[in-house]
Design an enzyme around this catalytic site. Sequence first.
Site, PDB file in Angstrom:
ATOM      1  N   GLY A 207      43.880  57.443  20.205  1.00  0.00           N
ATOM      2  CA  GLY A 207      43.673  56.631  21.390  1.00  0.00           C
ATOM      3  C   GLY A 207      42.212  56.503  21.737  1.00  0.00           C
ATOM      4  N   PRO A 208      41.890  55.578  22.638  1.00  0.00           N
ATOM      5  CA  PRO A 208      40.487  55.387  23.048  1.00  0.00           C
ATOM      6  C   PRO A 208      39.937  56.639  23.726  1.00  0.00           C
ATOM      7  CG  PRO A 208      41.886  53.555  23.765  1.00  0.00           C
ATOM      8  CD  PRO A 208      42.795  54.633  23.285  1.00  0.00           C
ATOM      9  N   PRO A 209      38.635  56.755  23.839  1.00  0.00           N
ATOM     10  CA  PRO A 209      38.049  57.922  24.518  1.00  0.00           C
ATOM     11  C   PRO A 209      38.464  57.967  25.980  1.00  0.00           C
ATOM     12  CG  PRO A 209      36.389  56.760  23.219  1.00  0.00           C
ATOM     13  CD  PRO A 209      37.602  55.893  23.225  1.00  0.00           C
ATOM     14  N   GLY A 212      43.021  61.130  27.562  1.00  0.00           N
ATOM     15  CA  GLY A 212      43.707  62.387  27.831  1.00  0.00           C
ATOM     16  C   GLY A 212      44.315  63.052  26.619  1.00  0.00           C
ATOM     17  N   THR A 214      42.936  65.409  24.553  1.00  0.00           N
ATOM     18  CA  THR A 214      42.675  66.847  24.624  1.00  0.00           C
ATOM     19  C   THR A 214      43.428  67.480  25.787  1.00  0.00           C
ATOM     20  OG1 THR A 214      40.471  66.457  23.691  1.00  0.00           O
ATOM     21  CG2 THR A 214      40.855  68.576  24.744  1.00  0.00           C
ATOM     22  N   HIS A 429      24.343  31.856  40.571  1.00  0.00           N
ATOM     23  CA  HIS A 429      24.870  32.295  39.274  1.00  0.00           C
ATOM     24  C   HIS A 429      26.189  33.043  39.456  1.00  0.00           C
ATOM     25  CE1 HIS A 429      24.393  33.836  35.053  1.00  0.00           C
ATOM     26  NE2 HIS A 429      25.170  34.792  35.545  1.00  0.00           N
ATOM     27  N   GLU A 430      26.200  34.042  40.356  1.00  0.00           N
ATOM     28  CA  GLU A 430      27.418  34.816  40.568  1.00  0.00           C
ATOM     29  C   GLU A 430      28.504  33.972  41.218  1.00  0.00           C
ATOM     30  OE1 GLU A 430      27.741  37.617  39.205  1.00  0.00           O
ATOM     31  OE2 GLU A 430      25.645  37.828  38.636  1.00  0.00           O
ATOM     32  N   HIS A 433      30.410  32.130  38.510  1.00  0.00           N
ATOM     33  CA  HIS A 433      31.477  32.927  37.891  1.00  0.00           C
ATOM     34  C   HIS A 433      32.715  32.959  38.779  1.00  0.00           C
ATOM     35  CE1 HIS A 433      29.277  34.389  34.448  1.00  0.00           C
ATOM     36  NE2 HIS A 433      28.300  34.875  35.199  1.00  0.00           N
ATOM     37  N   ASP A 505      26.549  37.477  29.296  1.00  0.00           N
ATOM     38  CA  ASP A 505      27.703  36.573  29.324  1.00  0.00           C
ATOM     39  C   ASP A 505      27.835  35.828  28.002  1.00  0.00           C
ATOM     40  OD1 ASP A 505      28.075  37.329  31.957  1.00  0.00           O
ATOM     41  OD2 ASP A 505      26.835  35.709  32.739  1.00  0.00           O
TER      42      ASP A 505
END
Length: 679
Positions: A207-209, A212, A214, A429-430, A433, A505
């Site tokens: 699984g991804p880092p 859980g 460990t 700009h924001e 989006h 972006d």
Amino acid sequence: MENNKNRFAYTLPYIIVAVFILSMMFRSPLASQTVKLGYSEFQTVLKNEQVQSAQVTVDYNTITVTGIYNDSDGAAHNFSTVIPNTETASEELMQSLQKLKGVEVKDANTSNIFLEVLGSILPLAIFLVFGFYMINRMGGAAGGNQKAFDFSKSKARLETEIKTRFTDVAGCDEEKEEMSELIEYLRMPRKFAKMGARIPKGVLLVGPPGTGKTLLAKAVAGEANVPFYSISGSDFVEMFVGVGASRVRDMFKQAKQTAPCMIFIDEIDAVGRQRGAGLGGGNDEREQTLNQLLVELDGMSDNSGILVIAATNRPDVLDPALLRPGRFDRQITVSLPDVKGREAILRVHARNKKVADDVDLQALAKRTPGFSGADLENVLNEAAILSVRENKEVITTNQIDEAIDRVMMGPAKKSREYDEKTKKLVAYHEAGHAIVGLNQPDGVIVQKVTIIPRGQAGGYNLLTPRKERILNSKKELLQTITGYMGGRCAEEIFFDDITTGASDDIKQATRIAKDMVTAYGMSELGPIQYDNGSSSVFLGRDYNSPSNVSSQIAYDIDIEVRKIVDFCHDEASRIIKEHRDDLVKIAEALIANETLTAEEIDQVLNGELVIRDGSLVPAKEPEKPAETVEETAPEVPEESEKEAAPAEPKQTGRGTGHRSRKPVQEEEEKVIDLNDPNE
């Protein structure tokens, strides 16, 4: 006892040095200035009564006299003289010394042989003890520690008193169910033996880092209550060839003595990568370690009763022989949690924290898609730290919101102040989006828009999907790219210029478009996966792996990627032009308030929040604003682009105020000049 021995070993050199210093201190300071007198000179000194003190040492053949005398000038000197030991000389000497007044005569006739022998042996003994200590510190066999032979012993740690339980693990119910069977087997192996079932020899957690893996292994160890050995994959590999394989043998040897037991190998990809590939050749230390691990997992010897659990986030680089049934029979994928899993994880980590009663963990889980369990734990921890910093008694929603921003983008750089031009550009700009995200059929939910700089970004949008999807359609990917293009298109339309603010972006949009062409088959090139040749040699890939991309296909891939990005760019421009009034409202509200939440964005677009005196305040209900709207409302659909300027004061009268009139008029003229060449 062991600590006392180590403490004595460390203090031994200091004791030796102290003894040497003390022996030097008790030595006479005038010993190096002693004057040797002949017998006749000594007789003259005695007659002149120049002797202050004297000590007589009688040996078998000689009489040694040492002491202090004054010369003719009155200066004191140490002296020593040796006289043959005869009856006449001894009697005359003692008589002469006894006649002197104030002179103490010490008869050392009976010399201590033991002290003389000890004085000759002591330096040798000190040297031997010091050498013994140095050899012991260097790991030699002289000390009995056998450190040179312990070098190839296993570094696996026998974990005891593990307090982690399944109740501490949330968001992975299916994974816990799979692991529960292993615990039941370790507790009651006969139950499975009656059915003829064989317990898996190995379980690989993938699984991804931060998901859980460990933590899940620790919970299994805590629930099973059996001997649990833990080791990292990097603990096997050393500079010397053969050490890793020896440690693997020793680890399984220890495990057999305590079976049934569990062995947990974290980051197994450190030793389990593909053999015969890369630049290291086929006869290196890592591959010998892997070969021994393969034999111990499923070889000639029987290792029944030993359950091996391994974790990795790179299963694609593992050797196929390691993944086959009989070695790692099960591969359990620990995925990123969904919204229910995130809520459960938040509740687990909020148990030992003082969270305000009005904090909605379910809403918080919806706002954090793609967060792993480690990310969510970090969010609550950052929120707790912020609460302490602000002297709050409980963790409130404001601290959690700031913690989410910190985890995603880093702390706010409040010292970085924008000038008016840059602040306006970042706001538009924001807002670009946000307006593109709000006006797509399957668009995202705009949770927050801010122009406060964080990390490398001048501002950012917190966008969450309406529904969490396992698969993404072509339409959804195109809408995602269109959302990335919103900021660049807003710059082009309103400022007739572009900046470097859209670099990230563009990078993300290009990556998605390229994957659509080369990996997903979502282009005119058809459902063919094209290798981009970016596989890393050092991750177990062949150095001379052939590529299935010719120069012509590479050119066609570039054309298809450009088509996708251009299409999304045009779509973003169309949405912004159609909803430019709403974009201006959001941008001007950002300039005034710097941060807008989803509720505030709705209120700004509906006219419930307006800008007065440079601040975002609730709209009032006098008749004048209503009349202004009625007077200017008919002008919006009837006027052309140049005449649309009077219409925007109508909208901005409720949304952005008088400040936005002049910039909007200028920007509309720039839109016309910008689009004419393209048309």
